[in-house]
Design an enzyme around this catalytic site. Structure first.
Site, PDB file in Angstrom:
ATOM      1  N   ILE A 176     -10.133-116.363  67.462  1.00 34.43           N
ATOM      2  CA  ILE A 176     -10.064-115.109  66.448  1.00 34.43           C
ATOM      3  C   ILE A 176     -11.088-115.074  65.423  1.00 34.43           C
ATOM      4  CG2 ILE A 176      -8.562-114.322  64.703  1.00 34.43           C
ATOM      5  CD1 ILE A 176      -6.396-115.824  66.065  1.00 34.43           C
ATOM      6  N   ASP A 177     -11.892-113.891  65.553  1.00 37.89           N
ATOM      7  CA  ASP A 177     -12.931-113.445  64.637  1.00 37.89           C
ATOM      8  C   ASP A 177     -12.366-113.384  63.269  1.00 37.89           C
ATOM      9  OD1 ASP A 177     -14.567-113.481  66.775  1.00 37.89           O
ATOM     10  OD2 ASP A 177     -14.217-111.177  67.083  1.00 37.89           O
ATOM     11  N   LYS A 178     -13.433-113.408  62.383  1.00 38.18           N
ATOM     12  CA  LYS A 178     -13.314-113.220  61.053  1.00 38.18           C
ATOM     13  C   LYS A 178     -12.170-112.113  60.493  1.00 38.18           C
ATOM     14  CE  LYS A 178     -15.305-112.507  56.443  1.00 38.18           C
ATOM     15  NZ  LYS A 178     -16.494-112.610  55.550  1.00 38.18           N
ATOM     16  N   GLU A 179     -12.523-110.978  61.212  1.00 42.48           N
ATOM     17  CA  GLU A 179     -11.806-109.669  60.917  1.00 42.48           C
ATOM     18  C   GLU A 179     -10.530-109.364  61.649  1.00 42.48           C
ATOM     19  OE1 GLU A 179     -12.661-108.184  58.120  1.00 42.48           O
ATOM     20  OE2 GLU A 179     -14.468-109.140  58.005  1.00 42.48           O
ATOM     21  N   THR A 180      -9.912-110.312  62.538  1.00 48.80           N
ATOM     22  CA  THR A 180      -8.883-110.233  63.293  1.00 48.80           C
ATOM     23  C   THR A 180      -7.883-111.259  62.719  1.00 48.80           C
ATOM     24  OG1 THR A 180     -10.277-110.063  65.163  1.00 48.80           O
ATOM     25  CG2 THR A 180      -7.896-110.687  65.666  1.00 48.80           C
TER      26      THR A 180
END
Length: 77
Positions: free
Chosen positions: A69-73
């Site tokens: 999971i990326d930062k913005e997700t």
């Protein structure tokens, strides 16, 4: 911006990670991460998993958090 615990037992912790929160520190980042939050609440996880070794030799602690999971997700980790 704080994660919400979804499930917890003696082996597993599942949290709902909000958007905008890094999971692990990135290079010289000083912003608060999910890893920091986990270590504050569960210091016994300090040595779970292996640190990430960067090409410059720097080690980044990654206390047993498995994710994609990326930062913005946002999502469950």
């Amino acid at each position: 911006m704080e994660p919400t615990i979804i499930y917890e037992d003696s082996d597993i912790l599942a949290v709902d990670k909000p958007s905008g929160l890094l999971v692990h520190p990135y290079l010289n980042s000083t912003e608060k991460t999910l890893s920091d939050w986990v270590l504050e609440k569960y210091p016994e996880t300090q040595n779970v998993g292996e640190p990430l070794k960067l090409q410059n030799g720097q080690l980044i602690n990654r206390p047993g958090i498995v994710h994609r999971i990326d930062k913005e997700t946002s999502g469950i980790i």
